[in-house]
Enzyme design. Structure first.
Site, PDB file in Angstrom:
ATOM      1  N   HIS A   1       0.811  -1.228   0.000  1.00 28.69           N
ATOM      2  CA  HIS A   1       0.000   0.000   0.000  1.00 28.69           C
ATOM      3  C   HIS A   1       0.848   1.284   0.000  1.00 28.69           C
ATOM      4  CE1 HIS A   1       0.383   0.358   4.324  1.00 28.69           C
ATOM      5  NE2 HIS A   1      -0.637  -0.375   4.665  1.00 28.69           N
TER       6      HIS A   1
ATOM      7  N   GLU B   1      -8.066  -5.030   8.303  1.00 30.26           N
ATOM      8  CA  GLU B   1      -7.388  -4.509   7.098  1.00 30.26           C
ATOM      9  C   GLU B   1      -7.344  -5.622   6.040  1.00 30.26           C
ATOM     10  OE1 GLU B   1      -3.640  -2.465   7.660  1.00 30.26           O
ATOM     11  OE2 GLU B   1      -3.841  -1.520   5.697  1.00 30.26           O
TER      12      GLU B   1
ATOM     13  N   ASP C   1      -5.475  -6.966   3.858  1.00 31.45           N
ATOM     14  CA  ASP C   1      -4.461  -8.014   3.663  1.00 31.45           C
ATOM     15  C   ASP C   1      -4.778  -9.250   4.504  1.00 31.45           C
ATOM     16  OD1 ASP C   1      -3.891  -6.163   5.728  1.00 31.45           O
ATOM     17  OD2 ASP C   1      -1.791  -6.701   5.793  1.00 31.45           O
TER      18      ASP C   1
ATOM     19  N   TYR D   1       9.471  -2.758   9.067  1.00 24.49           N
ATOM     20  CA  TYR D   1       8.020  -2.908   9.275  1.00 24.49           C
ATOM     21  C   TYR D   1       7.558  -1.989  10.413  1.00 24.49           C
ATOM     22  CZ  TYR D   1       3.773  -5.691  10.341  1.00 24.49           C
ATOM     23  OH  TYR D   1       2.499  -6.123  10.584  1.00 24.49           O
TER      24      TYR D   1
ATOM     25  N   ASP E   1      -0.915  -7.946  13.224  1.00 25.25           N
ATOM     26  CA  ASP E   1       0.146  -7.107  12.646  1.00 25.25           C
ATOM     27  C   ASP E   1       1.356  -6.927  13.575  1.00 25.25           C
ATOM     28  OD1 ASP E   1      -0.767  -6.506  10.103  1.00 25.25           O
ATOM     29  OD2 ASP E   1      -1.781  -4.662  10.702  1.00 25.25           O
TER      30      ASP E   1
ATOM     31  N   HIS F   1       2.271 -11.551   9.621  1.00 23.79           N
ATOM     32  CA  HIS F   1       3.220 -11.349   8.518  1.00 23.79           C
ATOM     33  C   HIS F   1       4.583 -11.898   8.956  1.00 23.79           C
ATOM     34  CE1 HIS F   1       0.602  -8.579   6.302  1.00 23.79           C
ATOM     35  NE2 HIS F   1       0.445  -7.863   7.393  1.00 23.79           N
TER      36      HIS F   1
ATOM     37  N   HIS G   1      -8.126  -8.651  12.857  1.00 22.37           N
ATOM     38  CA  HIS G   1      -7.882  -7.325  12.262  1.00 22.37           C
ATOM     39  C   HIS G   1      -8.542  -7.291  10.880  1.00 22.37           C
ATOM     40  CE1 HIS G   1      -5.968  -3.731  10.921  1.00 22.37           C
ATOM     41  NE2 HIS G   1      -4.863  -4.245  10.444  1.00 22.37           N
TER      42      HIS G   1
HETATM   43 FE1  FEO Z   1      -2.918  -3.629   9.274  1.00 21.74          FE
HETATM   44 FE2  FEO Z   1      -1.303  -6.416   7.925  1.00 21.74          FE
HETATM   45  O1  FEO Z   1      -2.623  -5.091   8.139  1.00 21.74           O
END
Ligand code: FEO
Length: 396
Positions: free
Chosen positions: A24, A80, A82, A192, A164, A225, A78
């Site tokens: 993003h 979002e 992804d 990150y 996240d 992630h 979460h």
């Molecule tokens: Fe806040 Fe990996 O999304």
């Protein structure tokens, strides 16, 4: 499928995105992963889903272990996209599953995916679900990364799934911290943190202190992630505390610049020499060679940031304007900012950058360094002294 087991009957079922380089808007260098987890007990729970264009990977991985009609619970840590854009398709397959999210999570799911998600049940900190021998419990973590965010904790297995938080954008065929070179993991974890979580530093400190006070035993931290922390979960927790509190900051200056006809380039090098003469470390990043996300990662551990720009049409060069907009939103705390640049007739770049930094609330070293056209000997001396003064100021 090669099964990836965290503990007995706890599996990674996510997807690895090897080719992503733009997350993003910020540049990532090593891809990423969207981690989802399946817990099989008397009841079966799926923790998070994946980005929609990877949903077939998730479906494949789950079906190697069970059938979707056997999933009893889907936990959305979460919203979002992804992590949740695969959810509408998964929810259709998991016909018997109840879906759980935080109160804000439910609201956001409805706003993203429509009224089908009015059936989502909400949980708050301390709520738990019994799966059989295992219990999963929830801890709200607003703004880590969105208002909806929460952590899921498997009590008996001592596994924290914080979505996240504690992640890295890192695509690997391995899944654990003891299987991947530590310097690579920490480099990506820092990038990150700097590009996603830096503005949330006070909340991170508060949340970590809250978890520590709860005395939760933690064998593993399994973020959404990158790799899973099992060798040393406290390594990333301590790193987050150090990044958030400023302990990780070194005697170091990051210089970010761009150039048209090399005048600002030459200035950057001579400013750097002035800094180096004081024994201070310098990193020099030219925009268009380095991404803003890489510069931000260096800034995380720097005491000062110097920004250089040529003047274009009475203002700063567009790459600098973009960089300053980006860094203003990330609100790095406790840095000294200085500005330098070249101009032909009217100037304007240094003035414009200084105004932008002041508007962002940054601590600005008042005297910027400017050179007309091409730096001569006197100008180079001025640049060297500018670097010296910055290095002396941060040492003081
Ligand atoms: Fe806040 Fe990996 O999304």
């Amino acid at each position: 499928m090669v099964k990836v087991s965290l503990k007995e009957n706890v599996y990674w079922v996510g997807a690895v995105d090897w080719n992503l380089r733009d997350f993003h808007g910020y540049v990532i260098n090593r891809g990423t992963s969207y981690n989802a987890y399946l817990i099989q007990d008397e009841k079966t729970a799926l923790i998070d889903t994946v980005k929609s264009n990877f949903v077939n990977d998730l479906i494949y991985n789950v079906e190697e272990l069970t059938s979707f009609d056997k999933i009893d619970y889907i936990i959305v840590n979460h919203v979002e996209m992804d992590h949740s854009s695969g959810l509408p398709q998964i929810a259709k397959l998991a016909v018997n599953a109840k879906i759980y999210a935080s109160v804000r999570g439910k609201d956001e799911l409805i706003k993203h995916y429509g009224k089908d998600f009015e059936r989502v049940e909400t949980v708050k900190s301390g709520d738990s679900i019994k799966l059989g021998k295992r219990t999963i419990t929830f801890l709200e973590a607003p703004m880590l990364h969105w208002p909806d965010s929460m952590f899921t904790y498997i009590v008996e297995d001592k596994i924290l799934m914080p979505n996240d938080a504690f992640g890295q954008h890192l695509a690997t065929s391995k899944h654990f911290d003891d299987e991947v070179e530590e310097s690579v993991i920490m480099e990506e974890a820092a990038m990150y943190y700097a590009n996603i979580l830096m503005p949330l530093a006070p909340l991170i400190i508060r949340k970590i202190n809250e978890v520590v006070a709860m005395k939760l035993p933690i064998d593993m931290i399994a973020p959404s992630h990158g790799i899973i922390w099992r060798k040393d979960p406290m390594k990333i927790v301590n790193a987050y505390m150090n990044w958030s509190s400023g302990v990780a900051v070194k005697d170091k200056v990051t210089i970010v610049f761009d150039t048209m006809w090399n005048s600002t380039d030459r200035m950057a090098k001579e400013v750097a020499n002035g800094i180096i003469s004081q024994g201070t470390e310098v990193k020099i990043l030219k925009l268009r060679s380095y991404a803003a996300s890489e510069a931000v990662t260096e800034i995380l551990t720097s005491k000062a940031v110097l920004v250089g720009s040529p003047t274009l049409n009475n203002g700063m060069f567009p790459t600098l304007s973009q960089f300053l907009t980006y860094i203003s939103g990330l609100k790095p705390k406790g840095k000294l900012w200085g500005f330098f640049g070249s101009y032909g007739w009217g100037g304007g770049a240094v003035r414009g950058m200084t105004e932008m930094a002041k508007a962002a609330g940054f601590d600005v070293f008042e005297v910027g360094c400017e050179v007309r056209f091409v730096p001569d000997k006197e100008d180079m001396k001025k640049c060297f002294e500018f670097g010296q003064k910055i290095a002396q100021k941060i040492k003081a």
